[in-house]
Design a protein around this motif. Structure first.
Motif, PDB file in Angstrom:
ATOM      1  N   VAL A 253       0.824  -1.213   0.000  1.00 17.69           N
ATOM      2  CA  VAL A 253       0.000   0.000   0.000  1.00 17.69           C
ATOM      3  C   VAL A 253       0.857   1.261   0.000  1.00 17.69           C
ATOM      4  O   VAL A 253       0.545   2.252  -0.670  1.00 17.69           O
ATOM      5  N   TYR A 254       1.956   1.206   0.779  1.00 12.27           N
ATOM      6  CA  TYR A 254       2.843   2.367   0.887  1.00 12.27           C
ATOM      7  C   TYR A 254       4.268   1.946   0.513  1.00 12.27           C
ATOM      8  O   TYR A 254       5.097   1.691   1.389  1.00 12.27           O
ATOM      9  N   PRO A 255       4.573   1.863  -0.771  1.00 11.45           N
ATOM     10  CA  PRO A 255       5.920   1.463  -1.207  1.00 11.45           C
ATOM     11  C   PRO A 255       6.988   2.353  -0.584  1.00 11.45           C
ATOM     12  O   PRO A 255       6.797   3.574  -0.463  1.00 11.45           O
ATOM     13  N   TYR A 256       8.087   1.733  -0.218  1.00 10.34           N
ATOM     14  CA  TYR A 256       9.149   2.478   0.479  1.00 10.34           C
ATOM     15  C   TYR A 256       9.704   3.633  -0.352  1.00 10.34           C
ATOM     16  O   TYR A 256       9.893   4.736   0.164  1.00 10.34           O
ATOM     17  N   THR A 257       9.949   3.364  -1.608  1.00 12.69           N
ATOM     18  CA  THR A 257      10.591   4.386  -2.452  1.00 12.69           C
ATOM     19  C   THR A 257       9.759   5.651  -2.637  1.00 12.69           C
ATOM     20  O   THR A 257      10.295   6.739  -2.823  1.00 12.69           O
ATOM     21  N   SER A 258       8.438   5.491  -2.589  1.00 16.75           N
ATOM     22  CA  SER A 258       7.569   6.661  -2.799  1.00 16.75           C
ATOM     23  C   SER A 258       6.968   7.187  -1.498  1.00 16.75           C
ATOM     24  O   SER A 258       6.178   8.133  -1.515  1.00 16.75           O
ATOM     25  N   ASN A 259       7.337   6.586  -0.368  1.00 14.36           N
ATOM     26  CA  ASN A 259       6.815   7.035   0.936  1.00 14.36           C
ATOM     27  C   ASN A 259       7.946   7.041   1.969  1.00 14.36           C
ATOM     28  O   ASN A 259       7.808   6.493   3.069  1.00 14.36           O
ATOM     29  N   LEU A 260       9.051   7.656   1.608  1.00 12.98           N
ATOM     30  CA  LEU A 260      10.237   7.632   2.475  1.00 12.98           C
ATOM     31  C   LEU A 260       9.978   8.230   3.847  1.00 12.98           C
ATOM     32  O   LEU A 260      10.406   7.685   4.873  1.00 12.98           O
ATOM     33  N   ASP A 261       9.277   9.353   3.902  1.00 12.98           N
ATOM     34  CA  ASP A 261       9.022  10.012   5.186  1.00 12.98           C
ATOM     35  C   ASP A 261       8.176   9.126   6.101  1.00 12.98           C
ATOM     36  O   ASP A 261       8.434   9.027   7.309  1.00 12.98           O
ATOM     37  N   LEU A 262       7.143   8.500   5.534  1.00 13.54           N
ATOM     38  CA  LEU A 262       6.281   7.615   6.321  1.00 13.54           C
ATOM     39  C   LEU A 262       7.087   6.454   6.894  1.00 13.54           C
ATOM     40  O   LEU A 262       6.949   6.111   8.084  1.00 13.54           O
ATOM     41  N   TRP A 263       7.915   5.843   6.069  1.00 18.50           N
ATOM     42  CA  TRP A 263       8.702   4.695   6.515  1.00 18.50           C
ATOM     43  C   TRP A 263       9.737   5.105   7.568  1.00 18.50           C
ATOM     44  O   TRP A 263       9.874   4.450   8.605  1.00 18.50           O
ATOM     45  N   ARG A 264      10.455   6.182   7.296  1.00 22.76           N
ATOM     46  CA  ARG A 264      11.526   6.587   8.201  1.00 22.76           C
ATOM     47  C   ARG A 264      11.002   7.104   9.534  1.00 22.76           C
ATOM     48  O   ARG A 264      11.596   6.849  10.582  1.00 22.76           O
ATOM     49  N   ASN A 265       9.887   7.830   9.490  1.00 24.13           N
ATOM     50  CA  ASN A 265       9.378   8.457  10.715  1.00 24.13           C
ATOM     51  C   ASN A 265       8.454   7.569  11.529  1.00 24.13           C
ATOM     52  O   ASN A 265       8.336   7.747  12.754  1.00 24.13           O
ATOM     53  N   TRP A 266       7.788   6.610  10.882  1.00 19.73           N
ATOM     54  CA  TRP A 266       6.805   5.817  11.605  1.00 19.73           C
ATOM     55  C   TRP A 266       7.011   4.302  11.497  1.00 19.73           C
ATOM     56  O   TRP A 266       7.123   3.617  12.516  1.00 19.73           O
ATOM     57  N   ILE A 267       7.042   3.781  10.307  1.00 20.23           N
ATOM     58  CA  ILE A 267       7.071   2.320  10.147  1.00 20.23           C
ATOM     59  C   ILE A 267       8.363   1.715  10.679  1.00 20.23           C
ATOM     60  O   ILE A 267       8.337   0.751  11.460  1.00 20.23           O
TER      61      ILE A 267
ATOM     62  N   ARG B  64      10.436   3.036  12.786  1.00 20.81           N
ATOM     63  CA  ARG B  64      10.456   3.224  14.243  1.00 20.81           C
ATOM     64  C   ARG B  64       9.563   2.200  14.940  1.00 20.81           C
ATOM     65  O   ARG B  64       9.891   1.699  16.024  1.00 20.81           O
ATOM     66  N   GLY B  65       8.430   1.879  14.315  1.00 21.55           N
ATOM     67  CA  GLY B  65       7.546   0.864  14.874  1.00 21.55           C
ATOM     68  C   GLY B  65       8.200  -0.508  14.887  1.00 21.55           C
ATOM     69  O   GLY B  65       8.045  -1.288  15.839  1.00 21.55           O
ATOM     70  N   ILE B  66       8.960  -0.806  13.818  1.00 23.45           N
ATOM     71  CA  ILE B  66       9.668  -2.083  13.749  1.00 23.45           C
ATOM     72  C   ILE B  66      10.707  -2.172  14.864  1.00 23.45           C
ATOM     73  O   ILE B  66      10.833  -3.186  15.552  1.00 23.45           O
ATOM     74  N   TYR B  67      11.465  -1.084  15.051  1.00 20.43           N
ATOM     75  CA  TYR B  67      12.466  -1.063  16.113  1.00 20.43           C
ATOM     76  C   TYR B  67      11.816  -1.195  17.486  1.00 20.43           C
ATOM     77  O   TYR B  67      12.355  -1.852  18.392  1.00 20.43           O
ATOM     78  N   LEU B  68      10.643  -0.576  17.651  1.00 20.70           N
ATOM     79  CA  LEU B  68       9.956  -0.629  18.936  1.00 20.70           C
ATOM     80  C   LEU B  68       9.535  -2.053  19.274  1.00 20.70           C
ATOM     81  O   LEU B  68       9.768  -2.534  20.388  1.00 20.70           O
ATOM     82  N   GLN B  69       8.899  -2.740  18.301  1.00 22.99           N
ATOM     83  CA  GLN B  69       8.460  -4.106  18.585  1.00 22.99           C
ATOM     84  C   GLN B  69       9.660  -5.022  18.773  1.00 22.99           C
ATOM     85  O   GLN B  69       9.629  -5.939  19.580  1.00 22.99           O
TER      86      GLN B  69
END
Length: 255
Positions: free
Chosen positions: A21-35, A37-42
């Motif tokens: 739904v949110y490809p990394y290459t076209s959603n860099l800010d979303l991935w870097r700021n949220w996704i 970070r969520g992976i690191y948190l879990q």
């Protein structure tokens, strides 16, 4: 669904959906700021809760009265290896060049460690004794299981070189967990050790009474699937090679 699947598959499905739904290459800010970070948190939360699970194992190396078991060393190696990789990835902006090397070294170390354990004299690495503290059996049930265990020797089930704990439990009409528990608590042996001792007992009889079979043939007749396995376990249990026992040994029904 098994416990490990409950922990693994939801994350695989979740990250697949997010990546679609949110490809990394076209959603860099979303991935870097949220996704990410969520992976690191879990990941961090799993490390914390995993430590609570293994904290008693961590104390063992610092205890004067307890020895570190192979399975405990394996668990500690996996845990602290994962912690090291987590720290490497979390600080990758400063140490990115070592992340790949750390990951490769850790995997290689685990492979070597497993091979060393599997090549050891005792091949029951993943069958080390546990005490089953939360699942005590009543004395009547234990006695009944002990009688069934004797059928392994009486019916010579151990002569099957492919015999497994599951096969034996099915033959005795009990659960594999209960069979393993009674062997550990009452016989002070793992399933593999118990079966190998029965095979060596059979081999000792044949070495004394049967002069027509070769020593290698006696190993196969006793339930071993290779010459090396027969010689290794015979030496371990009797402190003699099969040929030494045949020449100098005095047969005893006791191992």
């Amino acid at each position: 669904m098994t416990n490990w699947a409950i922990h693994v598959f939801p994350y695989i499905i979740g990250i697949t959906i997010l990546g679609t739904v949110y490809p990394y290459t076209s959603n860099l800010d979303l991935w870097r700021n949220w996704i990410i970070r969520g992976i690191y948190l879990q990941w961090f939360l799993y490390i914390v809760f995993s430590f609570l699970y293994i904290k008693d194992i961590v104390k063992v190396p610092f205890s004067q009265n307890r020895k570190v078991k192979k399975i405990d060393l394996w668990i500690l190696s996996v845990y602290f290896g994962v912690v090291t990789i987590f720290l490497a990835y979390y600080t990758s902006s400063y140490t990115s060049y070592i992340v790949g090397a750390l990951s490769f070294s850790f995997v290689l170390y685990l492979i070597i460690l497993l091979l060393i354990f599997k090549k050891g004299k005792n091949n029951s690495f993943f069958e080390e004794k546990t005490r089953y503290e939360s699942k005590k059996l009543d004395s009547e049930t234990v006695l009944e299981i002990e009688q069934k265990i004797l059928l392994i020797a009486e019916n010579e089930l151990y002569l099957n070189p492919q015999l497994t704990l599951l096969d034996t439990a099915k033959e005795l009409n009990i659960s594999s967990h209960i069979l393993s528990q009674v062997l550990n608590e009452k016989f002070n042996k793992s399933f593999t050790s118990y079966i190998n001792e029965l095979r060596i007992k059979k081999a000792k009889t044949l070495l004394i009474t049967n002069k027509n079979l070769t020593i290698e043939g006696i190993g196969y007749e006793s339930g071993f699937n290779s010459k090396s396995s027969f010689f290794t376990h015979f030496k371990k249990i009797t402190n003699q090679t099969p040929s030494e026992f045949q020449k100098f040994g005095v047969y005893s029904s006791d191992l």
